[in-house]
Design a protein around this motif. Structure first.
Motif, PDB file in Angstrom:
ATOM      1  N   VAL A 113       1.054  -1.089   0.082  1.00  6.43           N
ATOM      2  CA  VAL A 113       0.115   0.075   0.112  1.00  6.43           C
ATOM      3  C   VAL A 113       0.909   1.200  -0.066  1.00  6.43           C
ATOM      4  CG1 VAL A 113      -1.686   1.451   1.200  1.00  6.43           C
ATOM      5  CG2 VAL A 113      -1.643  -1.134   1.486  1.00  6.43           C
ATOM      6  N   LEU A 114       0.773   2.208  -0.874  1.00  4.90           N
ATOM      7  CA  LEU A 114       1.400   3.676  -1.143  1.00  4.90           C
ATOM      8  C   LEU A 114       0.703   4.286   0.089  1.00  4.90           C
ATOM      9  CD1 LEU A 114       3.573   4.651  -3.143  1.00  4.90           C
ATOM     10  CD2 LEU A 114       1.743   5.933  -4.138  1.00  4.90           C
ATOM     11  N   VAL A 115       1.535   4.811   0.891  1.00  9.12           N
ATOM     12  CA  VAL A 115       0.964   5.606   1.852  1.00  9.12           C
ATOM     13  C   VAL A 115       1.155   7.201   1.666  1.00  9.12           C
ATOM     14  CG1 VAL A 115       0.814   5.866   4.435  1.00  9.12           C
ATOM     15  CG2 VAL A 115       1.495   3.652   3.606  1.00  9.12           C
ATOM     16  N   THR A 116       0.412   7.823   1.226  1.00  9.92           N
ATOM     17  CA  THR A 116       0.517   9.385   0.964  1.00  9.92           C
ATOM     18  C   THR A 116       0.613  10.495   1.805  1.00  9.92           C
ATOM     19  OG1 THR A 116      -1.766   9.668   0.515  1.00  9.92           O
ATOM     20  CG2 THR A 116      -0.365   8.485  -1.522  1.00  9.92           C
ATOM     21  N   CYS A 117       0.239  10.038   3.276  1.00  8.53           N
ATOM     22  CA  CYS A 117      -0.003  11.080   4.229  1.00  8.53           C
ATOM     23  C   CYS A 117       1.479  11.974   4.579  1.00  8.53           C
ATOM     24  CB  CYS A 117      -0.480  10.567   5.456  1.00  8.53           C
ATOM     25  SG  CYS A 117       0.287   9.270   6.449  1.00  8.53           S
ATOM     26  N   SER A 118       1.543  12.975   5.343  1.00  8.30           N
ATOM     27  CA  SER A 118       2.796  13.602   5.462  1.00  8.30           C
ATOM     28  C   SER A 118       3.623  12.796   6.516  1.00  8.30           C
ATOM     29  CB  SER A 118       2.383  14.968   6.215  1.00  8.30           C
ATOM     30  OG  SER A 118       1.844  14.801   7.431  1.00  8.30           O
ATOM     31  N   GLU A 119       4.949  13.294   6.574  1.00  7.12           N
ATOM     32  CA  GLU A 119       5.841  12.685   7.426  1.00  7.12           C
ATOM     33  C   GLU A 119       5.302  12.784   9.144  1.00  7.12           C
ATOM     34  OE1 GLU A 119       8.247  10.886   6.853  1.00  7.12           O
ATOM     35  OE2 GLU A 119       8.960  11.190   4.744  1.00  7.12           O
ATOM     36  N   THR A 120       4.542  13.791   9.252  1.00  6.74           N
ATOM     37  CA  THR A 120       3.950  14.145  10.478  1.00  6.74           C
ATOM     38  C   THR A 120       3.312  13.085  11.388  1.00  6.74           C
ATOM     39  OG1 THR A 120       4.041  16.622   9.990  1.00  6.74           O
ATOM     40  CG2 THR A 120       2.876  15.815  12.122  1.00  6.74           C
ATOM     41  N   PHE A 180      -3.246   4.573  -0.192  1.00  5.19           N
ATOM     42  CA  PHE A 180      -3.893   5.076   0.753  1.00  5.19           C
ATOM     43  C   PHE A 180      -3.826   6.744   1.096  1.00  5.19           C
ATOM     44  CE2 PHE A 180      -3.180   6.656   5.473  1.00  5.19           C
ATOM     45  CZ  PHE A 180      -4.459   6.060   6.115  1.00  5.19           C
ATOM     46  N   PHE A 181      -5.132   7.308   1.421  1.00  9.94           N
ATOM     47  CA  PHE A 181      -5.019   8.548   1.637  1.00  9.94           C
ATOM     48  C   PHE A 181      -5.681   8.705   2.778  1.00  9.94           C
ATOM     49  CE2 PHE A 181      -5.537   7.972  -3.197  1.00  9.94           C
ATOM     50  CZ  PHE A 181      -4.438   8.845  -3.618  1.00  9.94           C
ATOM     51  N   ALA A 182      -5.030  10.044   3.787  1.00 10.73           N
ATOM     52  CA  ALA A 182      -5.339  10.349   4.844  1.00 10.73           C
ATOM     53  C   ALA A 182      -6.096  11.794   4.806  1.00 10.73           C
ATOM     54  CB  ALA A 182      -4.527  10.386   5.944  1.00 10.73           C
ATOM     55  N   LEU A 222     -13.753   3.256   3.149  1.00 10.81           N
ATOM     56  CA  LEU A 222     -13.224   3.825   4.417  1.00 10.81           C
ATOM     57  C   LEU A 222     -12.727   2.928   5.346  1.00 10.81           C
ATOM     58  CD1 LEU A 222     -16.496   5.968   4.830  1.00 10.81           C
ATOM     59  CD2 LEU A 222     -14.091   6.929   4.471  1.00 10.81           C
ATOM     60  N   MET A 223     -11.484   3.377   5.688  1.00  8.92           N
ATOM     61  CA  MET A 223     -11.055   2.352   6.797  1.00  8.92           C
ATOM     62  C   MET A 223     -10.864   3.053   8.135  1.00  8.92           C
ATOM     63  SD  MET A 223      -7.470   1.160   4.792  1.00  8.92           S
ATOM     64  CE  MET A 223      -7.355  -0.352   5.808  1.00  8.92           C
ATOM     65  N   PRO A 224     -11.426   2.201   8.900  1.00  6.01           N
ATOM     66  CA  PRO A 224     -11.803   2.654  10.303  1.00  6.01           C
ATOM     67  C   PRO A 224     -10.607   2.509  11.218  1.00  6.01           C
ATOM     68  CG  PRO A 224     -12.561   0.311  10.131  1.00  6.01           C
ATOM     69  CD  PRO A 224     -11.815   0.691   8.881  1.00  6.01           C
ATOM     70  N   LEU A 225      -9.394   3.366  10.653  1.00  5.71           N
ATOM     71  CA  LEU A 225      -8.070   3.313  11.509  1.00  5.71           C
ATOM     72  C   LEU A 225      -8.030   4.444  12.561  1.00  5.71           C
ATOM     73  CD1 LEU A 225      -5.844   2.860   8.288  1.00  5.71           C
ATOM     74  CD2 LEU A 225      -6.783   1.194   9.844  1.00  5.71           C
ATOM     75  N   ALA A 226      -8.922   5.562  12.210  1.00  3.92           N
ATOM     76  CA  ALA A 226      -8.771   6.557  13.155  1.00  3.92           C
ATOM     77  C   ALA A 226     -10.035   7.316  12.940  1.00  3.92           C
ATOM     78  CB  ALA A 226      -7.713   7.273  13.290  1.00  3.92           C
ATOM     79  N   ILE A 261      -8.006   1.550  -3.194  1.00  2.00           N
ATOM     80  CA  ILE A 261      -8.127   2.854  -2.720  1.00  2.00           C
ATOM     81  C   ILE A 261      -8.625   2.832  -1.331  1.00  2.00           C
ATOM     82  CG2 ILE A 261      -8.610   5.424  -2.664  1.00  2.00           C
ATOM     83  CD1 ILE A 261      -8.881   4.957  -5.737  1.00  2.00           C
ATOM     84  N   TYR A 262      -7.670   3.213  -0.379  1.00  2.00           N
ATOM     85  CA  TYR A 262      -8.224   3.458   1.083  1.00  2.00           C
ATOM     86  C   TYR A 262      -8.326   4.823   1.582  1.00  2.00           C
ATOM     87  CZ  TYR A 262      -6.605  -1.784   0.774  1.00  2.00           C
ATOM     88  OH  TYR A 262      -6.603  -2.727   0.392  1.00  2.00           O
ATOM     89  N   VAL A 263      -9.139   5.028   2.046  1.00  2.00           N
ATOM     90  CA  VAL A 263      -9.130   6.513   2.542  1.00  2.00           C
ATOM     91  C   VAL A 263      -9.518   6.566   4.156  1.00  2.00           C
ATOM     92  CG1 VAL A 263      -9.895   7.532   0.358  1.00  2.00           C
ATOM     93  CG2 VAL A 263     -11.790   6.896   1.855  1.00  2.00           C
ATOM     94  N   ILE A 264      -9.063   7.796   4.917  1.00  2.00           N
ATOM     95  CA  ILE A 264      -9.677   8.179   6.074  1.00  2.00           C
ATOM     96  C   ILE A 264     -10.563   9.141   5.907  1.00  2.00           C
ATOM     97  CG2 ILE A 264      -9.083   8.985   8.182  1.00  2.00           C
ATOM     98  CD1 ILE A 264      -8.131   6.154   8.075  1.00  2.00           C
ATOM     99  N   GLY A 265     -11.878   8.865   6.048  1.00  4.33           N
ATOM    100  CA  GLY A 265     -12.843  10.292   6.286  1.00  4.33           C
ATOM    101  C   GLY A 265     -13.449  10.169   4.916  1.00  4.33           C
TER     102      GLY A 265
END
Length: 231
Positions: A6-13, A177-179, A222-226, A201-205
């Motif tokens: 899974v390609l994880v596209t969120c920020s380093e933060t 994966f998009f957050a 939608l992934m219920p990760l948070a 495609i996996y997304v948060i929200g």
């Protein structure tokens, strides 16, 4: 989910947290941040002494909380009220020894906070409010507060900028994966929608899913990760 890449596209933060959550799902994350977050120039001076000038501070994401405390070096015991948009942001505040003074009971979003404030309008009217946000966030919260009778300073706390990889091909992955909506925008601006062909495609929200082209929204899971506002 058996060891899919899974390609994880969120920020380093928030990358470490996202990677851990995906690994817990049995996925194999490939770190590929598409956005970069950083405290805006001059903001530390802008918010210095805020406890003497404001009655409330509005922070609407855990990232905003972390950016705030990296820039502000005052005594948390002297902070004015802190208004947030949900439990994820409140949990981040608690790491610094404080908690939300006002947040929605549900609908953990900026819209949910505005709705809550409208129900508490007597508490809002006449307040001096500092709204701290990312460079990508709309000014809707500040606008709504002014309409409720508050005096509002709307300040960009941190930048949300695309990460540009000129001529660097995407790794071979099974899913992306998009957050955040800004992660979607940064990815599509560089690689286009064809790069998502044949990939899950996996997304948060919902806001993140809605940033995708309409024909891809139904495909996104939608992934219920948070909670959405936790990313």
């Amino acid at each position: 989910f058996a060891r899919k890449k899974v390609l994880v596209t969120c920020s380093e933060t928030i990358m470490p947290r996202a990677v851990c959550m995906l690994e817990d799902k049995g996925l194999s994350p490939v770190e590929w941040p598409m956005i970069s977050l950083g405290v805006s120039d001059g903001v530390a001076q802008r918010i210095e002494g805020l406890e003497r000038r404001y009655d409330a501070v509005v922070l609407t994401s855990p990232v905003a909380v972390r950016m705030f405390f990296s820039a502000w070096k005052g005594d948390v015991r002297r902070l004015p009220e802190v208004w947030t948009c949900g439990s994820g942001t409140d949990a981040e505040l608690r790491k610094y020894g404080i908690s939300s003074d006002l947040m929605p009971e549900s609908d953990y979003s900026a819209d949910g906070l505005v709705a809550k404030l409208r129900r508490e309008i007597a508490h809002v009217k006449g307040k001096r409010v500092l709204r701290l946000r990312s460079s990508k966030a709309p000014r809707a919260v500040a606008t709504a507060l002014r309409r409720m009778g508050a005096t509002v300073d709307d300040v960009v706390l941190y930048g949300n900028d695309p990460v540009v990889r000129d001529d660097v091909p995407l790794p071979k992955v099974d899913a992306v994966f998009f957050a955040s909506s800004s992660g979607v925008e940064g990815f599509l601006s560089q690689y286009g929608t064809k790069s998502l062909s044949g990939k899950e495609i996996y997304v948060i929200g919902e806001p993140t899913r809605n940033a995708l082209p309409r024909r891809l929204q139904a495909k996104a899971q939608l992934m219920p990760l948070a909670r959405p506002e936790a990313m």
